[in-house]
Scaffold this motif. Structure first.
Motif: not given
Length: 341
Positions: A222-231
């Motif tokens: 649950d703590w592995v996310k596809i997220c690669d920008d500030r917003a």
């Protein structure tokens, strides 16, 4: 004609009473005309701020040999890392008598295909590229190679195409960063990464995962996310941090994402790094502009650019055989600042 107006070779020829061909030869320092004539024309051109477009002229007349121009494709020019790679490419290229033509894919496959086509038609001697995020087909790269255009990948490499590449040691950079957070007391570490079709994302995730395994810690999916920008980081982090069982550290695929996590954690009242440790990946200017300053993995983009240009020019000039695939790895370095304990 005023100095501020643009003048052409035709204007110079008319003003000095010579042919356009003579002007062209003088500006190219040709031995076919006298030194006195050459100096007269060159002096006049300098005084009138005339700079000949040799690139355009060579493209018109050059039917066979490629130009001494390197095509570079960057996914986004706003990224500090891509700009530092470009600086390295330009520095090495200029030192060796090459020019650089730059285009931005803006993370779009269709734009990347169009740029490759433009570069090919403009007879660049080779192309250095970091693939767009949504590129999942590689025909445009294969076509370049089949047509004899040397191709070098940097940062985001395309494993589906067998050609030279320069990368940083993404795996070891991530492994070292996560190990540092574990060594300073963190036990529940989240990972924010890019889509897993990108090799850099896989390698950084594997470094994160293996550091946890080595130290006997369990990964929480649950703590592995596809997220690669500030917003995106600011959008998804609150839901993770309001949970009773929350991470005590975050490892992010780039500095912007890490700064989004930092901003959110502080806004929610958490102390960084006492309660939440954060580490990024890039070491751009923004890493030193936040409070506290960001712990991050330095990517050494200039060195990556220099290596990429070095390989490409080697392929063009024959010091590296065309059928040889060069794989160079630039080492990373962990820069410890205020967002880790």
């Amino acid at each position: 004609m005023g100095d501020k107006e643009t003048i052409t070779m035709k204007d110079i020829a008319r003003d000095l009473g010579v042919s356009v061909a003579t002007v062209s030869r003088a500006l190219k320092d040709s031995s076919r005309i006298s030194t006195a004539q050459k100096e007269r024309i060159q002096k006049y051109a300098r005084e009138h701020n005339f700079f000949p477009n040799f690139l355009g002229e060579a493209l018109r007349h050059n039917k066979v040999k490629p130009m001494k121009v390197i095509g570079v494709i960057v996914p986004q020019v706003v990224h500090y890392y891509f700009m530092s790679v470009l600086s390295g490419i330009e520095e090495e290229a200029r030192a060796r008598g090459y020019r650089v033509m730059v285009a931005q894919s803006n993370e779009r496959y269709d734009k990347e295909v169009a740029i490759c086509e433009d570069f090919y038609q403009n007879k660049v001697c080779g192309i250095i590229v970091s693939q767009a995020k949504d590129t999942k087909q590689y025909d445009h790269f294969e076509k370049l190679l089949q047509n004899g255009v040397p191709l070098i990948f940097y940062d985001r490499i395309c494993t589906g195409v067998n050609c030279s590449r320069v990368v940083v040691d993404d795996y070891m950079g991530a492994f070292t960063a996560v190990t540092h957070m574990i060594d300073t007391g963190c036990k529940k570490i989240a990972f924010y990464g890019s889509p897993m079709n990108l090799e850099i994302s896989k390698n950084r995730y594997n470094g994160y995962h293996d550091a946890l395994v080595k130290h006997g810690l369990t990964e929480n999916p649950d703590w592995v996310k596809i997220c690669d920008d500030r917003a995106s980081a600011e959008a998804i982090t609150p839901d993770i941090l309001i949970e009773e069982d929350r991470p005590d550290a975050f490892f992010a695929i780039n500095d912007d994402t890490a700064i989004g996590i930092l901003y959110t954690a502080k806004r929610m009242g958490f102390k960084v790094p006492e309660e939440i440790s954060i580490c990024g990946f890039t070491n751009g200017d923004r890493a030193k502009a936040c409070d506290p300053m960001l712990t991050t993995v330095e990517q050494r983009g200039v060195a990556v650019g220099e290596e990429a240009a070095n390989i490409l020019i080697g392929l063009v000039e024959g010091s590296i055989p065309r059928d040889e695939v060069e794989k160079r790895v630039v080492r990373t370095r962990l820069v410890v600042r205020g967002t880790t304990r």
